[in-house]
Write a protein that holds these residues in place. Structure first.
Motif, PDB file in Angstrom:
ATOM      1  N   ALA A 107       0.967  -1.070   0.277  1.00 16.61           N
ATOM      2  CA  ALA A 107      -0.046   0.008  -0.417  1.00 16.61           C
ATOM      3  C   ALA A 107       0.620   1.211   0.244  1.00 16.61           C
ATOM      4  CB  ALA A 107      -1.418   0.154   1.122  1.00 16.61           C
ATOM      5  N   THR A 108       2.120   1.323   0.594  1.00 19.66           N
ATOM      6  CA  THR A 108       2.947   2.185   1.007  1.00 19.66           C
ATOM      7  C   THR A 108       3.525   2.474  -0.474  1.00 19.66           C
ATOM      8  OG1 THR A 108       2.979   2.048   2.825  1.00 19.66           O
ATOM      9  CG2 THR A 108       4.720   3.686   2.065  1.00 19.66           C
ATOM     10  N   ALA A 109       4.048   1.100  -1.294  1.00 19.39           N
ATOM     11  CA  ALA A 109       4.790   1.460  -2.148  1.00 19.39           C
ATOM     12  C   ALA A 109       3.468   2.217  -3.727  1.00 19.39           C
ATOM     13  CB  ALA A 109       5.233   0.230  -2.716  1.00 19.39           C
ATOM     14  N   GLN A 110       2.735   2.056  -3.288  1.00 17.86           N
ATOM     15  CA  GLN A 110       1.262   1.853  -4.566  1.00 17.86           C
ATOM     16  C   GLN A 110       1.504   4.003  -4.356  1.00 17.86           C
ATOM     17  OE1 GLN A 110      -0.537  -0.623  -6.320  1.00 17.86           O
ATOM     18  NE2 GLN A 110      -0.301   1.206  -7.926  1.00 17.86           N
ATOM     19  N   ALA A 111       1.025   3.872  -3.451  1.00 22.84           N
ATOM     20  CA  ALA A 111       1.323   5.442  -3.113  1.00 22.84           C
ATOM     21  C   ALA A 111       2.437   6.127  -3.721  1.00 22.84           C
ATOM     22  CB  ALA A 111       0.727   5.667  -1.072  1.00 22.84           C
ATOM     23  N   ALA A 112       3.690   5.663  -3.406  1.00 26.37           N
ATOM     24  CA  ALA A 112       4.851   6.372  -3.388  1.00 26.37           C
ATOM     25  C   ALA A 112       5.020   6.793  -5.558  1.00 26.37           C
ATOM     26  CB  ALA A 112       5.978   5.711  -3.185  1.00 26.37           C
ATOM     27  N   ALA A 113       4.387   5.914  -5.403  1.00 24.03           N
ATOM     28  CA  ALA A 113       4.290   5.034  -7.675  1.00 24.03           C
ATOM     29  C   ALA A 113       3.546   5.944  -8.435  1.00 24.03           C
ATOM     30  CB  ALA A 113       4.167   3.471  -7.798  1.00 24.03           C
ATOM     31  N   LYS A 114       3.364   6.940  -8.095  1.00 25.47           N
ATOM     32  CA  LYS A 114       2.947   7.661  -8.911  1.00 25.47           C
ATOM     33  C   LYS A 114       2.332   7.485 -10.058  1.00 25.47           C
ATOM     34  CE  LYS A 114       3.732  12.030  -5.736  1.00 25.47           C
ATOM     35  NZ  LYS A 114       4.096  11.408  -5.302  1.00 25.47           N
TER      36      LYS A 114
END
Length: 376
Positions: free
Chosen positions: A281-288
């Protein structure tokens, strides 16, 4: 951008304006499914551009990612990397200490100036390789952060055991964590932590964890630093689930390994593992601009491809293997899903930080949550 006839441009197709990159990882052999090593690269280069289309270098060049299975074995990894050197511009190593070391030390890659970028693992034999770059923290660099996490999360002042594969490639991890435990006054089975008594060396591929489980139980250990084979990790957790498990990435702190540990009914098992990439979830938020990640391995490979794109963009002038190596060696990458890297002409170990991923069980499923970000 690439120019014909200027430097080593192996892996560059000028007619189609395509650059080929190889990712190697344990698609098989590690004891848990790792198909995401295959899908993470294409998800970055083919689906993360404008309107979910391709992501182009310099506005017009495509990158083709080919994933190869190193079978969690150094010899297979070396064969795969040597073969890739003939057709790929660069190689990215996702995980596996022995596999990454084997590829990094390949004379075939070195003679051909193949850029080789990997997650940080051992430092043994890798510090002076001109074409090698560890884009995240090595095991040795992570040891002080393992202790910092233990202090902050309340499990430093417990009885510690170190369970680690007894091969030379893990010596720097073993020695550095032992030194940190002694320096910080950690406890062992009898009084202060003693490397002679509280380090349990294991085979590279043990049959089971029965013996180690008995050693942990008899010592009354409360915190276990574990670094070894993922399948063996799951067996040890199920043999001795009452301890808090901790250690470095990149092989741990991911969903598939957490599932493996929880599958045997470990119940109250808890772990805190450093990792190059955060939870999904954190990676998804950072991976614009990224499509939905299947799991955290895929997110980590996506982040590795982002790191490669940042390295390509450092090059001033014609793009070739030599200019890629010299540009990255002199600078670093700004980060995104992964932490920034800094090489600065001084080191091949460019990691600057890591994520602390907490592992718990929900029934037989592992739950991964990033609970802190640390800088070295």
């Amino acid at each position: 951008m690439p120019v014909k006839g200027q430097g080593n441009t192996t892996g560059i197709d000028f007619a189609s304006k395509t650059i080929t990159v190889v990712v190697h990882g344990p698609l098989t052999g590690a004891g848990v499914p790792q198909e995401s090593f295959r899908t993470g690269g294409p998800k970055y280069w083919e689906q993360s551009g404008p309107n979910n289309g391709p992501r182009l270098l310099w506005g017009e060049w495509k990158v083709k990612v080919v994933a190869v299975d190193d079978k969690y074995n150094a010899q297979d990894a070396l064969r795969a990397c040597n073969s890739a050197a003939k057709s790929a511009f660069a190689i990215f190593g996702g995980a596996g200490t022995d596999q990454i070391q084997a590829c990094a030390q390949s004379q075939v890659l070195r003679r051909a100036n193949v850029p080789y970028v990997s997650s940080g693992v051992t430092e043994s034999g890798l510090g002076n390789l001109p074409n090698y770059f560890a884009g995240s923290l090595t095991y040795k660099q992570q040891s002080p952060l393992v202790i910092r996490a233990a202090k902050e999360k309340g499990y430093l002042n417990k009885k510690w055991a170190v369970v680690i594969t007894g091969t030379p490639n893990f010596a720097d991890a073993r020695d550095s964590i032992a030194a940190e435990l002694v320096k910080n006054g950690a406890l062992g089975r009898s009084g202060k932590f003693n490397p002679d008594n509280d380090i349990i060396l294991t085979e590279k591929a043990p049959r089971d964890c029965l013996t180690v489980g008995n050693q942990l139980r008899s010592g009354g250990y409360e915190t276990v630093y574990f670094l070894g084979q993922p399948l063996f990790f799951g067996q040890c957790v199920n043999q001795y689930p009452t301890a808090t498990y901790t250690g470095p990435g990149p092989s741990f702190g991911i969903q598939s390994v957490a599932d493996l540990a929880c599958r045997g009914g470990a119940g109250g098992f808890k772990g805190f593992y450093l990792h190059p990439s955060p939870d999904k979830a954190t990676a998804q938020a950072a991976a614009k601009g990224a499509p939905t990640f299947t799991d955290d391995i895929e997110a980590g490979i996506w982040g590795g491809m982002q790191q490669l794109e940042q390295a390509f963009n450092l090059i001033k002038g014609p793009v070739n293997r030599e200019s890629f190596i010299s540009s990255l060696a002199a600078a670093g990458t700004p980060g995104g899903v992964l932490q920034p890297s800094v090489f600065g002409g001084k080191t091949r170990f460019g990691g600057t930080g890591a994520f602390l991923n907490q592992i718990t069980c929900s029934g037989t499923n592992g739950v991964i949550k990033t609970v802190a970000t640390y800088k070295k």
